[in-house]
Design an enzyme around this catalytic site. Structure first.
Site, PDB file in Angstrom:
ATOM      1  N   ASN A 229      -9.361  -1.702  12.693  1.00  0.00           N
ATOM      2  CA  ASN A 229     -10.712  -1.783  12.128  1.00  0.00           C
ATOM      3  C   ASN A 229     -10.871  -3.026  11.234  1.00  0.00           C
ATOM      4  O   ASN A 229     -11.831  -3.135  10.488  1.00  0.00           O
ATOM      5  CB  ASN A 229     -11.016  -0.522  11.308  1.00  0.00           C
ATOM      6  CG  ASN A 229     -10.003  -0.308  10.190  1.00  0.00           C
ATOM      7  OD1 ASN A 229      -9.071  -1.092  10.034  1.00  0.00           O
ATOM      8  ND2 ASN A 229     -10.182   0.739   9.413  1.00  0.00           N
TER       9      ASN A 229
ATOM     10  N   HIS B  29      -8.817  -3.914   8.779  1.00  0.00           N
ATOM     11  CA  HIS B  29      -8.352  -3.754   7.395  1.00  0.00           C
ATOM     12  C   HIS B  29      -7.167  -4.664   7.098  1.00  0.00           C
ATOM     13  O   HIS B  29      -6.447  -5.103   8.009  1.00  0.00           O
ATOM     14  CB  HIS B  29      -8.043  -2.282   7.068  1.00  0.00           C
ATOM     15  CG  HIS B  29      -6.789  -1.720   7.650  1.00  0.00           C
ATOM     16  ND1 HIS B  29      -6.564  -0.373   7.775  1.00  0.00           N
ATOM     17  CD2 HIS B  29      -5.660  -2.311   8.145  1.00  0.00           C
ATOM     18  CE1 HIS B  29      -5.376  -0.156   8.283  1.00  0.00           C
ATOM     19  NE2 HIS B  29      -4.802  -1.319   8.528  1.00  0.00           N
TER      20      HIS B  29
ATOM     21  N   ASP C  67       0.843  -1.202   0.000  1.00  0.00           N
ATOM     22  CA  ASP C  67       0.000   0.000   0.000  1.00  0.00           C
ATOM     23  C   ASP C  67       0.876   1.249   0.000  1.00  0.00           C
ATOM     24  O   ASP C  67       2.086   1.168   0.220  1.00  0.00           O
ATOM     25  CB  ASP C  67      -0.994  -0.003   1.177  1.00  0.00           C
ATOM     26  CG  ASP C  67      -0.367  -0.434   2.499  1.00  0.00           C
ATOM     27  OD1 ASP C  67       0.882  -0.393   2.612  1.00  0.00           O
ATOM     28  OD2 ASP C  67      -1.111  -0.790   3.421  1.00  0.00           O
TER      29      ASP C  67
ATOM     30  N   GLU D 218     -10.014  -0.841   3.524  1.00  0.00           N
ATOM     31  CA  GLU D 218     -10.776  -0.378   4.673  1.00  0.00           C
ATOM     32  C   GLU D 218     -12.190  -0.969   4.652  1.00  0.00           C
ATOM     33  O   GLU D 218     -12.727  -1.263   3.580  1.00  0.00           O
ATOM     34  CB  GLU D 218     -10.878   1.157   4.611  1.00  0.00           C
ATOM     35  CG  GLU D 218      -9.528   1.871   4.652  1.00  0.00           C
ATOM     36  CD  GLU D 218      -8.951   1.957   6.051  1.00  0.00           C
ATOM     37  OE1 GLU D 218      -8.528   0.907   6.577  1.00  0.00           O
ATOM     38  OE2 GLU D 218      -8.896   3.060   6.609  1.00  0.00           O
TER      39      GLU D 218
HETATM   40  P1  PGA Z   1       0.485  -2.168  13.171  1.00  0.00           P
HETATM   41  O1  PGA Z   1      -0.471  -1.803  11.938  1.00  0.00           O
HETATM   42  O2  PGA Z   1       1.205  -3.411  12.771  1.00  0.00           O
HETATM   43  O3  PGA Z   1       1.393  -1.000  13.312  1.00  0.00           O
HETATM   44  O4  PGA Z   1      -0.415  -2.390  14.346  1.00  0.00           O
HETATM   45  C1  PGA Z   1      -1.279  -2.775  11.386  1.00  0.00           C
HETATM   46  C2  PGA Z   1      -2.192  -2.187  10.349  1.00  0.00           C
HETATM   47  O5  PGA Z   1      -2.716  -1.075  10.537  1.00  0.00           O
HETATM   48  O6  PGA Z   1      -2.426  -2.832   9.320  1.00  0.00           O
END
Ligand code: PGA
Length: 240
Positions: free
Chosen positions: A136, A138, A67, A143
Site C-alpha cells: 500500500n 507504506h 517499527d 500507513e
Molecule cells: P516485504 O514487506 O519486504 O516482506 O514485502 C515490505 C513491507 O511491508 O514494508
C-alpha cells in the site's frame, strides 16, 4: 532519486551489500534504521557473509528499530525486534548497547515514541536507512495517509498491511492490529536511503512511488523529495 535495477533477488543482495559497504567505508559508526520484511533479508545475508569473510566491519553501527507491533513482548515469535535481532544485529556482531529499540510492549507507548524521537535526534538523525516497500506504499508502518511530518507514533494497520503480513505469522488472525512506527519526518531526513523492492507484485506500487505524484496516500512517494535515495529493485519489480 537514483534507480538501480538488477536482474534478480541474488543480485539485489549483492548490490545492497555494496551500497552498505560504501557507506561503512565513509562512516563505520553510522546510525542506521533497518526494516524487517522479506525483501531486505538477502542484503542482510550478504552483509553477514562478507563480514564472516573479513571483508566488512559492521560492529560499530548504531542501529535503530523501524517499527514494532503494539503490545508484543520481545520474546513473542512475531516481535519485529526479534526478527531484526536474528537477521541483522546478531549476524553483524552489533553490541546491544548500540541498538535503540522501539518497545511495543511498553506501558506508555506514547512516551516511548517521544523518547525514540529524542534518541534519534540526539544521535544526529539517521545516516542510513534500509527500507522495504509495503503493497500500500507504506514505509515502516507509516500507513496511508501519512504526511511527511508525521512523528513516531501508534498506528492502526490497514487491511492491506494485515493481509500482506499474514504470511509471516500464519494467518491474518495472528497479525496484531496496531503498531508503533518510526515517523516519516525522521525517515525522510535520513542522509542516505536504500529502498529495496523485489517481485512483480510490487511493480504497480513501485512505479507510483517513483513516477507518480507525491502524496500522503502513498507515503513512500515522499522519498522523491528526500536526499540521496537509491531505489534498488529487481527486474520483476521494475521491468526493462
Ligand atoms: P516485504 O514487506 O519486504 O516482506 O514485502 C515490505 C513491507 O511491508 O514494508
Amino acid at each position: 532519486m537514483e534507480l538501480l535495477i538488477v536482474d534478480d533477488y541474488e543480485a539485489l543482495g549483492r548490490a545492497g551489500a555494496d551500497w552498505m559497504a560504501a557507506a561503512l567505508a565513509a562512516k563505520p559508526d553510522a546510525t542506521i534504521v533497518v526494516a524487517t520484511g522479506d525483501t531486505p533479508m538477502g542484503v542482510y545475508r550478504e552483509l553477514a557473509a562478507r563480514r564472516a569473510r573479513g571483508l566488512l566491519e559492521t560492529t560499530h553501527l548504531r542501529v535503530f528499530q523501524l517499527d514494532a507491533y503494539l503490545g508484543l513482548a520481545p520474546d513473542d515469535r512475531r516481535s519485529l525486534y526479534g526478527w531484526m535481532y536474528r537477521s541483522f544485529i546478531e549476524p553483524l556482531g552489533i553490541p546491544e548497547v548500540n541498538v535503540v529499540r522501539l518497545p511495543g510492549d511498553a506501558s506508555d507507548p506514547g512516551a516511548v515514541c517521544a523518547a525514540y524521537d529524542s534518541a534519534v535526534r540526539c544521535a544526529g538523525g539517521f545516516d542510513l536507512s534500509i527500507l522495504g516497500l509495503g503493497p500500500n506504499g507504506h514505509l515502516g508502518f507509516n500507513e496511508p495517509p501519512s504526511p511527511p511530518d508525521a512523528p513516531t507514533r501508534i498506528v492502526d494497520l490497514t487491511p492491506e498491511s494485515i493481509a500482506s503480513n499474514a504470511r509471516y505469522w500464519g494467518g491474518t488472525d495472528q497479525v496484531p492490529r496496531r503498531a508503533l512506527t518510526c515517523g516519516m519526518d525522521l525517515l525522510l531526513a535520513a542522509r542516505r536511503t536504500l529502498l529495496v523492492v523485489s517481485g512483480a507484485h510490487k511493480r504497480d506500487i513501485l512505479y507510483r512511488v517513483v513516477r507518480g505524484p507525491v502524496t500522503p496516500d502513498i507515503p513512500a512517494s515522499y522519498l522523491q523529495t528526500a536526499p540521496h535515495v537509491t531505489v534498488l529493485a529487481d527486474r520483476a519489480a521494475w521491468g526493462d
